[in-house]
Design a protein around this motif. Structure first.
Motif, PDB file in Angstrom:
ATOM      1  N   PHE A  78      56.667 -24.847  -4.720  1.00  0.00           N
ATOM      2  CA  PHE A  78      58.087 -25.192  -4.728  1.00  0.00           C
ATOM      3  C   PHE A  78      58.732 -24.839  -3.401  1.00  0.00           C
ATOM      4  CE2 PHE A  78      62.541 -23.975  -5.801  1.00  0.00           C
ATOM      5  CZ  PHE A  78      62.986 -25.190  -6.311  1.00  0.00           C
ATOM      6  N   ILE A  79      58.420 -23.669  -2.895  1.00  0.00           N
ATOM      7  CA  ILE A  79      58.993 -23.219  -1.619  1.00  0.00           C
ATOM      8  C   ILE A  79      58.636 -24.177  -0.490  1.00  0.00           C
ATOM      9  CG2 ILE A  79      58.775 -21.449   0.179  1.00  0.00           C
ATOM     10  CD1 ILE A  79      58.715 -19.362  -2.084  1.00  0.00           C
ATOM     11  N   LYS A  80      57.369 -24.544  -0.399  1.00  0.00           N
ATOM     12  CA  LYS A  80      56.938 -25.415   0.702  1.00  0.00           C
ATOM     13  C   LYS A  80      57.529 -26.819   0.587  1.00  0.00           C
ATOM     14  CE  LYS A  80      52.563 -23.077   1.700  1.00  0.00           C
ATOM     15  NZ  LYS A  80      51.107 -23.253   1.913  1.00  0.00           N
ATOM     16  N   GLN A  81      57.743 -27.270  -0.640  1.00  0.00           N
ATOM     17  CA  GLN A  81      58.322 -28.596  -0.817  1.00  0.00           C
ATOM     18  C   GLN A  81      59.740 -28.668  -0.282  1.00  0.00           C
ATOM     19  OE1 GLN A  81      58.342 -30.030  -4.853  1.00  0.00           O
ATOM     20  NE2 GLN A  81      59.484 -31.886  -4.333  1.00  0.00           N
ATOM     21  N   TRP A  82      60.520 -27.609  -0.520  1.00  0.00           N
ATOM     22  CA  TRP A  82      61.941 -27.652  -0.193  1.00  0.00           C
ATOM     23  C   TRP A  82      62.300 -26.885   1.072  1.00  0.00           C
ATOM     24  CZ3 TRP A  82      64.234 -31.477  -2.278  1.00  0.00           C
ATOM     25  CH2 TRP A  82      63.784 -31.968  -3.513  1.00  0.00           C
ATOM     26  N   PRO A 127      50.300 -19.151   1.221  1.00  0.00           N
ATOM     27  CA  PRO A 127      51.312 -18.804   0.225  1.00  0.00           C
ATOM     28  C   PRO A 127      51.961 -17.439   0.429  1.00  0.00           C
ATOM     29  CG  PRO A 127      49.471 -19.879  -0.840  1.00  0.00           C
ATOM     30  CD  PRO A 127      49.068 -19.670   0.590  1.00  0.00           C
ATOM     31  N   ALA A 128      51.170 -16.434   0.709  1.00  0.00           N
ATOM     32  CA  ALA A 128      51.729 -15.089   0.839  1.00  0.00           C
ATOM     33  C   ALA A 128      52.770 -15.009   1.947  1.00  0.00           C
ATOM     34  CB  ALA A 128      50.611 -14.080   1.099  1.00  0.00           C
ATOM     35  N   LEU A 129      52.518 -15.697   3.055  1.00  0.00           N
ATOM     36  CA  LEU A 129      53.465 -15.674   4.163  1.00  0.00           C
ATOM     37  C   LEU A 129      54.626 -16.635   3.948  1.00  0.00           C
ATOM     38  CD1 LEU A 129      51.043 -15.366   7.230  1.00  0.00           C
ATOM     39  CD2 LEU A 129      52.410 -13.574   6.123  1.00  0.00           C
ATOM     40  N   ALA A 130      54.406 -17.693   3.210  1.00  0.00           N
ATOM     41  CA  ALA A 130      55.514 -18.596   2.883  1.00  0.00           C
ATOM     42  C   ALA A 130      56.519 -17.897   1.977  1.00  0.00           C
ATOM     43  CB  ALA A 130      54.983 -19.857   2.214  1.00  0.00           C
ATOM     44  N   ILE A 131      56.009 -17.007   1.134  1.00  0.00           N
ATOM     45  CA  ILE A 131      56.885 -16.253   0.234  1.00  0.00           C
ATOM     46  C   ILE A 131      57.564 -15.102   0.969  1.00  0.00           C
ATOM     47  CG2 ILE A 131      56.868 -14.709  -1.771  1.00  0.00           C
ATOM     48  CD1 ILE A 131      54.657 -16.503  -2.945  1.00  0.00           C
ATOM     49  N   GLU A 132      56.832 -14.454   1.872  1.00  0.00           N
ATOM     50  CA  GLU A 132      57.384 -13.322   2.630  1.00  0.00           C
ATOM     51  C   GLU A 132      57.109 -13.509   4.115  1.00  0.00           C
ATOM     52  OE1 GLU A 132      57.108  -9.355   0.327  1.00  0.00           O
ATOM     53  OE2 GLU A 132      55.248 -10.389  -0.190  1.00  0.00           O
ATOM     54  N   PRO A 133      57.776 -14.451   4.757  1.00  0.00           N
ATOM     55  CA  PRO A 133      57.484 -14.741   6.164  1.00  0.00           C
ATOM     56  C   PRO A 133      57.789 -13.580   7.099  1.00  0.00           C
ATOM     57  CG  PRO A 133      59.458 -15.897   5.447  1.00  0.00           C
ATOM     58  CD  PRO A 133      58.833 -15.330   4.224  1.00  0.00           C
TER      59      PRO A 133
END
Length: 453
Positions: free
Chosen positions: A401-405, A414-420
């Motif tokens: 969901f995060i990467k889509q929007w 994923p781990a860095l997309a959630i906590e960059p």
């Protein structure tokens, strides 16, 4: 000599089925005029946007397709209510106006008071019917739950319009309002036909995933019923869906999921009932002990929140998703409100009307009831402060969901997309990613007394 007529005023009840007010109108022996009034004050109100009016017009178009077999359709006008009624009164003797009670924002409440006064002075009967188990004039809700269940289990009256005489629109067609809208868009389409398709797909297939997907920001788009906009504008009634759900449950199918779903149907009416009894919560804290709470307005915070640029990926993804699609599941709605009022410490009123304008399914009672709850202003519910990072790890662990929007993060694991903010210099080079300073942290650091000149 003017003809005597009745009027049926469609508001948030855009359906011909399970419509108590329309059933009453159908029993009258007088000709009837079907109307929908696009009120300029409401049309331009900050709670509403083009997405809402497009949904309404799609719903009216769908209704008119059904009404063709009765050789009539709905007169849609752009006018405040009383000036329009004055015009009609110059053409006809209006005996009765039938409509469904509306639990709306302050502007519609004030309008209804004015219409009631006009009707009294003009010797017009205004016959209003109950809406979805919500009861007007209650002093308390002590026995409300039992009353709601009785209402939900009441047999639905079948409406017959076959022998009903309708006013020919050629007599008033010069009043018709043409609202053009794009038919190709990314949001749910208005109207009962579209709503029944969502209902059928839910009860036949998607309900199986309801309990597992309800909190997932992406999967909820499939696993939840998606009926809320059709409830909000009355294309489908809560009662008919409730009775269908109970029938399916009695067959022994999806008992767990349907029990959870049915409870939320009741909570839907519960919040609207609270708003019916406490409309002031559109503007101020439900518990008056919070009225003097000082929450200084910060325009930078508000702009960052509305723009989906807080620096917290799940918050930003949620905001961008609802702006684009008009939909967000309940947990993400709660989290975005919690973030505004707790992390940014902003008064709920600075974001409530804007978020209403983004939710395709904006229902005033639910909207303001939930804003009060998530703000912690009820003093009866536990104060909930949603951790955006924990919610991402729990409900979007692969950051789909995060990467889509938030496409800025799409090439990160994923781990860095959630906590960059955990990214090292080497990782930034490896992923060719420049980590901008987190807006939220910059704002808060700038306000620390020790950092001020």
């Amino acid at each position: 000599m003017k003809d005597e007529i009745d009027i049926y005023w469609f508001k948030r009840d855009l359906r011909l089925e399970d419509n108590e007010a329309l059933w009453r109108a159908s029993q009258s022996q007088r000709p009837i005029l079907l109307i929908y009034i696009v009120e300029p004050d409401l049309y331009n109100d900050i709670h509403y946007s083009n997405r809402h009016w497009r949904f309404v017009m799609e719903s009216l178009d769908d209704l008119n397709n059904t009404l063709r077999k009765y050789q009539t359709n709905i007169l849609t006008v752009y006018s405040e209510v009383i000036p329009f009624l004055e015009i009609l009164s110059s053409k006809f003797i209006i005996n009765t106006i039938f409509s469904t009670e509306e639990t709306g924002i302050a502007i519609t409440y004030q309008r209804d008071l004015e219409v009631a006064k006009f009707c009294k002075n003009s010797n017009i009967i205004w016959n209003e019917s109950k809406n979805g188990g919500v009861q007007r004039g209650l002093n308390n809700r002590s026995n409300w739950k039992n009353r709601w269940y009785r209402y939900m289990n009441t047999e639905i009256k079948q409406i017959s319009l076959s022998n009903k005489e309708f006013i020919k629109l050629k007599e008033v067609e010069n009043l018709n309002f043409n609202f053009s809208y794009p038919h190709d868009h990314s949001m749910q389409k208005g109207g009962r036909t579209a709503g029944k398709e969502w209902e059928d797909s839910f009860f036949k297939e998607r309900v199986a995933y309801y309990s597992d997907y309800i909190s997932k920001p992406e999967l909820a788009r499939f696993g939840c019923s998606r009926l809320s906009p059709y409830f909000a504008y009355g294309c489908i009634s809560i009662r008919e869906v409730y009775q269908r759900s109970i029938g399916l449950k009695q067959e022994g199918r999806f008992k767990k999921q349907l029990t959870a779903f049915n409870s939320r149907l009741r909570w839907q009416a519960h919040f609207i009932q609270k708003f019916e009894m406490e409309p002031r919560i559109e503007f101020e804290a439900f518990n008056k002990g919070y009225l003097d709470l000082d929450q200084p307005k910060d325009d930078e915070f508000i702009i960052a929140w509305k723009s989906g640029k807080t620096g917290y990926p799940l918050v930003d993804a949620s905001i961008r998703a609802v702006v684009e699609t008009g939909y967000l599941n309940f947990r993400m709605r709660s989290m975005t409100v919690s973030f505004l009022v707790h992390h940014f410490f902003q008064h709920f009123s600075v974001g409530s009307s804007w978020l209403a304008s983004q939710f395709l399914d904006f229902e005033p009672g639910i909207h303001y009831g939930q804003f009060q709850m998530q703000a912690g202003f009820t003093a009866t519910n536990t104060i909930r402060i949603y951790n955006p990072t924990k919610n991402a790890l729990d409900h979007d662990p692969e950051a789909v969901f995060i990467k889509q929007w938030v496409p800025e993060l799409k090439n990160l694991p994923p781990a860095l997309a959630i906590e960059p903010w955990n990214m090292t210099s080497m990782e930034m080079k490896f992923y060719n990613f420049q980590l901008e300073r987190i807006i939220l942290i910059v704002f808060w650091i700038s306000r620390k007394p020790e950092n001020k000149p």
